[in-house]
Design a protein around this motif. Structure first.
Motif, PDB file in Angstrom:
ATOM      1  N   ASN A 263      -4.781   4.110 -11.836  1.00  0.00           N
ATOM      2  CA  ASN A 263      -4.292   5.042 -10.829  1.00  0.00           C
ATOM      3  C   ASN A 263      -4.036   4.305  -9.524  1.00  0.00           C
ATOM      4  O   ASN A 263      -4.918   3.597  -9.020  1.00  0.00           O
ATOM      5  CB  ASN A 263      -5.324   6.146 -10.565  1.00  0.00           C
ATOM      6  CG  ASN A 263      -5.337   7.235 -11.612  1.00  0.00           C
ATOM      7  OD1 ASN A 263      -4.932   8.369 -11.363  1.00  0.00           O
ATOM      8  ND2 ASN A 263      -5.822   6.901 -12.804  1.00  0.00           N
ATOM      9  N   ASP A 264      -2.843   4.441  -8.987  1.00  0.00           N
ATOM     10  CA  ASP A 264      -2.517   3.985  -7.633  1.00  0.00           C
ATOM     11  C   ASP A 264      -1.747   5.099  -6.947  1.00  0.00           C
ATOM     12  O   ASP A 264      -1.125   5.940  -7.610  1.00  0.00           O
ATOM     13  CB  ASP A 264      -1.664   2.710  -7.664  1.00  0.00           C
ATOM     14  CG  ASP A 264      -2.490   1.473  -7.960  1.00  0.00           C
ATOM     15  OD1 ASP A 264      -3.404   1.172  -7.185  1.00  0.00           O
ATOM     16  OD2 ASP A 264      -2.214   0.808  -8.984  1.00  0.00           O
ATOM     17  N   ILE A 265      -1.759   5.103  -5.616  1.00  0.00           N
ATOM     18  CA  ILE A 265      -1.110   6.203  -4.908  1.00  0.00           C
ATOM     19  C   ILE A 265       0.407   6.140  -5.067  1.00  0.00           C
ATOM     20  O   ILE A 265       1.048   7.105  -5.481  1.00  0.00           O
ATOM     21  CB  ILE A 265      -1.512   6.202  -3.429  1.00  0.00           C
ATOM     22  CG1 ILE A 265      -3.029   6.429  -3.296  1.00  0.00           C
ATOM     23  CG2 ILE A 265      -0.766   7.312  -2.680  1.00  0.00           C
ATOM     24  CD1 ILE A 265      -3.530   6.390  -1.869  1.00  0.00           C
ATOM     25  N   TYR A 266       1.006   4.984  -4.742  1.00  0.00           N
ATOM     26  CA  TYR A 266       2.467   4.884  -4.746  1.00  0.00           C
ATOM     27  C   TYR A 266       3.005   3.722  -5.567  1.00  0.00           C
ATOM     28  O   TYR A 266       4.210   3.493  -5.581  1.00  0.00           O
ATOM     29  CB  TYR A 266       2.987   4.725  -3.304  1.00  0.00           C
ATOM     30  CG  TYR A 266       2.677   5.896  -2.418  1.00  0.00           C
ATOM     31  CD1 TYR A 266       3.128   7.174  -2.734  1.00  0.00           C
ATOM     32  CD2 TYR A 266       1.929   5.726  -1.264  1.00  0.00           C
ATOM     33  CE1 TYR A 266       2.841   8.253  -1.912  1.00  0.00           C
ATOM     34  CE2 TYR A 266       1.634   6.802  -0.433  1.00  0.00           C
ATOM     35  CZ  TYR A 266       2.094   8.056  -0.759  1.00  0.00           C
ATOM     36  OH  TYR A 266       1.805   9.115   0.050  1.00  0.00           O
TER      37      TYR A 266
ATOM     38  N   GLU B  41       0.472  -1.260  -9.106  1.00  0.00           N
ATOM     39  CA  GLU B  41      -0.052  -2.600  -8.853  1.00  0.00           C
ATOM     40  C   GLU B  41      -1.204  -2.970  -9.782  1.00  0.00           C
ATOM     41  O   GLU B  41      -1.245  -4.083 -10.318  1.00  0.00           O
ATOM     42  CB  GLU B  41      -0.496  -2.727  -7.397  1.00  0.00           C
ATOM     43  CG  GLU B  41      -0.930  -4.138  -7.017  1.00  0.00           C
ATOM     44  CD  GLU B  41      -1.130  -4.299  -5.532  1.00  0.00           C
ATOM     45  OE1 GLU B  41      -1.929  -5.181  -5.148  1.00  0.00           O
ATOM     46  OE2 GLU B  41      -0.520  -3.553  -4.750  1.00  0.00           O
ATOM     47  N   ASP B  42      -2.159  -2.061  -9.973  1.00  0.00           N
ATOM     48  CA  ASP B  42      -3.304  -2.399 -10.825  1.00  0.00           C
ATOM     49  C   ASP B  42      -2.876  -2.597 -12.272  1.00  0.00           C
ATOM     50  O   ASP B  42      -3.347  -3.527 -12.950  1.00  0.00           O
ATOM     51  CB  ASP B  42      -4.375  -1.313 -10.726  1.00  0.00           C
ATOM     52  CG  ASP B  42      -5.068  -1.300  -9.373  1.00  0.00           C
ATOM     53  OD1 ASP B  42      -4.988  -2.322  -8.663  1.00  0.00           O
ATOM     54  OD2 ASP B  42      -5.682  -0.276  -9.016  1.00  0.00           O
ATOM     55  N   ALA B  43      -1.984  -1.737 -12.755  1.00  0.00           N
ATOM     56  CA  ALA B  43      -1.479  -1.909 -14.120  1.00  0.00           C
ATOM     57  C   ALA B  43      -0.725  -3.226 -14.251  1.00  0.00           C
ATOM     58  O   ALA B  43      -0.858  -3.943 -15.260  1.00  0.00           O
ATOM     59  CB  ALA B  43      -0.568  -0.742 -14.493  1.00  0.00           C
ATOM     60  N   GLU B  44       0.059  -3.565 -13.229  1.00  0.00           N
ATOM     61  CA  GLU B  44       0.816  -4.815 -13.278  1.00  0.00           C
ATOM     62  C   GLU B  44      -0.113  -6.029 -13.270  1.00  0.00           C
ATOM     63  O   GLU B  44       0.174  -7.040 -13.932  1.00  0.00           O
ATOM     64  CB  GLU B  44       1.793  -4.861 -12.110  1.00  0.00           C
ATOM     65  CG  GLU B  44       2.955  -3.879 -12.282  1.00  0.00           C
ATOM     66  CD  GLU B  44       3.751  -3.672 -11.013  1.00  0.00           C
ATOM     67  OE1 GLU B  44       3.368  -4.264  -9.970  1.00  0.00           O
ATOM     68  OE2 GLU B  44       4.744  -2.921 -11.054  1.00  0.00           O
TER      69      GLU B  44
ATOM     70  N   LYS C 284     -12.920  -3.002  -9.053  1.00  0.00           N
ATOM     71  CA  LYS C 284     -12.725  -2.123 -10.210  1.00  0.00           C
ATOM     72  C   LYS C 284     -11.759  -2.735 -11.221  1.00  0.00           C
ATOM     73  O   LYS C 284     -12.058  -2.788 -12.422  1.00  0.00           O
ATOM     74  CB  LYS C 284     -12.193  -0.757  -9.766  1.00  0.00           C
ATOM     75  CG  LYS C 284     -13.113   0.005  -8.844  1.00  0.00           C
ATOM     76  CD  LYS C 284     -12.552   1.363  -8.483  1.00  0.00           C
ATOM     77  CE  LYS C 284     -11.250   1.285  -7.716  1.00  0.00           C
ATOM     78  NZ  LYS C 284     -11.396   0.578  -6.407  1.00  0.00           N
ATOM     79  N   THR C 285     -10.595  -3.183 -10.738  1.00  0.00           N
ATOM     80  CA  THR C 285      -9.594  -3.717 -11.659  1.00  0.00           C
ATOM     81  C   THR C 285     -10.083  -4.997 -12.315  1.00  0.00           C
ATOM     82  O   THR C 285      -9.851  -5.215 -13.515  1.00  0.00           O
ATOM     83  CB  THR C 285      -8.265  -3.971 -10.917  1.00  0.00           C
ATOM     84  OG1 THR C 285      -7.874  -2.787 -10.220  1.00  0.00           O
ATOM     85  CG2 THR C 285      -7.170  -4.346 -11.898  1.00  0.00           C
ATOM     86  N   ALA C 286     -10.764  -5.849 -11.564  1.00  0.00           N
ATOM     87  CA  ALA C 286     -11.313  -7.072 -12.149  1.00  0.00           C
ATOM     88  C   ALA C 286     -12.359  -6.745 -13.207  1.00  0.00           C
ATOM     89  O   ALA C 286     -12.450  -7.426 -14.241  1.00  0.00           O
ATOM     90  CB  ALA C 286     -11.918  -7.951 -11.055  1.00  0.00           C
TER      91      ALA C 286
END
Length: 226
Positions: free
Chosen positions: A62-65, A68-71, A40-42
């Motif tokens: 969206n990440d749970i905690y 990471e994906d935004a970074e 998805k992120t790729a």
């Protein structure tokens, strides 16, 4: 390799008001969901690179905690930092995209206020299962991403993500020979599950990359702004 998706698209159905309080048309919101590791992120990153010179766009991850994906998107410099927002759901990913969408709605609206007007906002779900779907109050169209490494029986198993998403993306087709996945079988099963809804088979390592998904997004944007 992809199934024919050249049939005309109807205008995107909006579950929320299509206009901002000042009367301007708001950005088209497209949600991307799918299992963990499906790409998805790729895919979001590739879409940003493909479309950023044509449209004003932004991304909510969206990440749970974590963020990471935004970074990852920030490290890849796919968009200016102010156009990437992160939501930490603190619960199952589908909760924030379907059940309690307030945090995502706020993130989308804050982006439009800060860097708008925007043409497009991509909302990426955290990794979920085959039941993941977006609320129509959050997004106007949904993309569901699976990958061949997850097994070529995924389209046959169905589930709301596979059967009802506006676009199904079968990702990482370059891995099919290495994991024993039959792409023709996946295409037939996807057709049986989805009837006329479009399916794209893609490898982001191929020259064609995200081209077919980007073409679908352009079609949705054309219908949205017509």
């Amino acid at each position: 390799m992809h199934l024919d998706h050249s049939h005309p698209h109807a205008p995107a159905e909006a579950g929320a008001d299509a206009r901002r309080p000042d009367g301007r048309r708001r950005a088209l919101r497209i949600g991307l969901g799918g299992p963990v590791g499906s790409g998805k992120t790729a895919t979001v990153a590739a879409l940003c690179r493909e479309l950023r010179d044509e449209f004003a766009l932004a991304v909510v991850t969206n990440d749970i905690y974590t963020r990471e994906d935004a970074e990852f998107l920030l490290r890849e410099a796919v968009l200016p930092p102010e156009r990437i927002a992160a939501v930490e759901t603190g619960a199952c990913p589908h909760t924030a995209i379907r059940d309690d969408i307030s945090a995502n709605l706020e993130a989308v609206e804050d982006l439009e206020d800060a860097v708008g007007p925007l043409d497009l906002v991509l909302v990426e779900s955290g990794g979920d299962n085959l039941t993941a779907t977006f609320s129509k109050g959050l997004v106007d169209a949904q993309v569901f991403v699976i990958d061949v490494a997850g097994g070529d029986d995924i389209p046959r198993k169905g589930g709301p993500g596979v059967t009802t998403a506006d676009l199904l993306v079968v990702n990482k087709t370059d891995l099919a020979p290495h994991v024993g996945s039959d792409l023709a079988r996946m295409a037939a099963d996807a057709k049986a599950q989805r009837a006329e809804l479009p399916v794209v088979f893609q490898s982001l390592r191929a020259d064609s990359g995200v081209r077919d998904v980007a073409a679908w997004v352009r079609d949705r944007l054309a219908a949205w702004t017509a």
